[in-house]
Enzyme design. Structure first.
Site, PDB file in Angstrom:
ATOM      1  CB  CYS A 189      23.104 -76.614 -44.935  1.00 26.43           C
ATOM      2  SG  CYS A 189      23.514 -78.320 -44.378  1.00 26.43           S
ATOM      3  CG  ASP A 190      21.134 -70.600 -46.511  1.00 23.48           C
ATOM      4  OD1 ASP A 190      22.073 -70.023 -46.010  1.00 23.48           O
ATOM      5  OD2 ASP A 190      20.597 -70.510 -47.532  1.00 23.48           O
ATOM      6  CG  LEU A 191      18.127 -71.339 -39.312  1.00 26.18           C
ATOM      7  CD1 LEU A 191      16.771 -71.715 -39.651  1.00 26.18           C
ATOM      8  CD2 LEU A 191      18.540 -72.017 -37.721  1.00 26.18           C
ATOM      9  CG  ASN A 219      16.543 -69.041 -46.061  1.00 25.41           C
ATOM     10  OD1 ASN A 219      15.854 -68.389 -47.060  1.00 25.41           O
ATOM     11  ND2 ASN A 219      17.697 -69.608 -46.335  1.00 25.41           N
TER      12      ASN A 219
END
Length: 346
Positions: A138-140, A144
């Site tokens: 969900c937050d690639l 990260n």
């Protein structure tokens, strides 16, 4: 096969000392901690109100313990601050930084394609593990994706997925509007913010990361939060097809992580070009000298190498032939003299 931890993990906090701050953002900070006998740790600290996000991140790291493409936890529980205003977890230290820093070091120029392909393969391996077990990152984004010293000779780094605070866990309700950074979000976020999160979201984000590694730039569209990515330089046809499969507009038509792992862009063997490392001042001055130096008047140099050896061999052969002729004439003269003397004696 589920990856579970067997023995408890433990960090001796009283023996740690702070080395430096690694990063700071809206959700907290990460500092580098050192233990005199056990090495380095990354300490991630968040406000106490974000404790549940930190607990979820720790759960995911522990669930995928020993997976080579998931950042590993160093402690098996969330630690509370002295005044209960913050909380923190410990994880392995990424000594090579993150992918965003690596991309920035190229100053907008693309990374070598074989480096992009290998890095993308490692990201896909992490995504395949998540998606197979019902998780969605969900937050690639490059921030990260942490980089570690490479386990393969001649490669710049190994990549691992990190920061699972916004991730979707199996059998949980998670809508698109609670997903991560807008620039890496797919078009369905703006079309249906209440839509459910699925693996296709991570695949779109992966395409954005690959665009960025190729030097691509994002442009915000007029409607909603969707961004489009464009390239200013040529890339290989297989890379173009890979990006198309990631950025298919409808999520149902996007390729899965397993399918992309078998794509020619990931499987191909590309000519390996070394990373562009800035030259030191001495080398730069050397390269800036004229390619040709002025000719100095004087006698031509003595031939060297094979040509000289050939000339020496020819001289030896000529000398040998000359001596052979002289020896033959001497023999013939001796024969004549002996005949004359024998006739006189008779």
């Amino acid at each position: 096969m589920d990856i579970r931890y067997e023995e408890p993990l433990y960090v001796d906090e009283l023996s740690l000392h702070t080395v430096r701050v690694l990063g700071q953002g809206a959700f907290g900070s990460v500092t580098l901690k050192a233990h005199p006998g056990l090495g380095l740790y990354a300490k991630k600290t968040s406000s106490i109100r974000l404790k549940e996000n930190l607990k979820k991140e720790l759960r995911i790291m522990l669930y995928f313990r020993n997976h080579p493409r998931i950042v590993q936890a160093s402690s098996d529980h969330v630690h509370l601050g002295m005044l209960l205003k913050d909380c923190h977890i410990y994880m392995e230290y990424a000594s090579q930084g993150n992918l965003e820093e690596a991309i920035s070091s190229f100053g907008g120029k693309p990374l070598p394609e074989h480096v992009i392909g290998r890095t993308t393969r490692m990201i896909l391996q992490g995504l395949e593990a998540l998606h197979t077990h019902g998780y969605v990152h969900c937050d690639l984004k490059p921030d990260n994706i942490l980089l570690f010293p490479s386990t393969s000779f001649g490669e710049p780094w190994d990549a691992k997925l990190a920061d699972f605070g916004l991730s979707k866990e199996p059998n949980t309700f998670h809508v698109l509007k609670f997903a991560g950074t807008n620039m890496y979000m797919p078009p369905e976020v703006s079309e249906d913010p209440e839509g459910l999160v699925g693996p296709a979201l991570d695949i779109w984000s992966l395409g954005c990361v690959v665009f960025e590694m190729f030097g691509g730039k994002s442009m915000e569209m007029d409607v909603g939060v969707t961004y489009v990515w464009k390239l200013e330089q040529w890339i290989s046809p297989v890379a173009i097809d890979f990006l198309r499969r990631c950025h298919t507009w409808h999520p149902w038509n996007r390729a899965s992580a397993t399918e992309l792992l078998n794509h020619p862009f990931i499987m191909q063997r590309v000519l390996r070009v070394p990373l562009l490392i800035p030259s030191p001042p001495e080398r730069k001055q050397y390269l800036e000298r004229p390619l040709f130096t002025p000719r100095v008047p004087g006698p031509l140099p003595t031939p060297i190498g094979p040509r000289k050896r050939q000339q020496e061999a020819a001289a030896v052969r000529q000398e040998a032939q000359g001596s052979a002729v002289e020896d033959q004439s001497t023999v013939e003269q001796n024969d004549v003299d002996s005949k004359k003397s024998s006739s006189i004696l008779s």
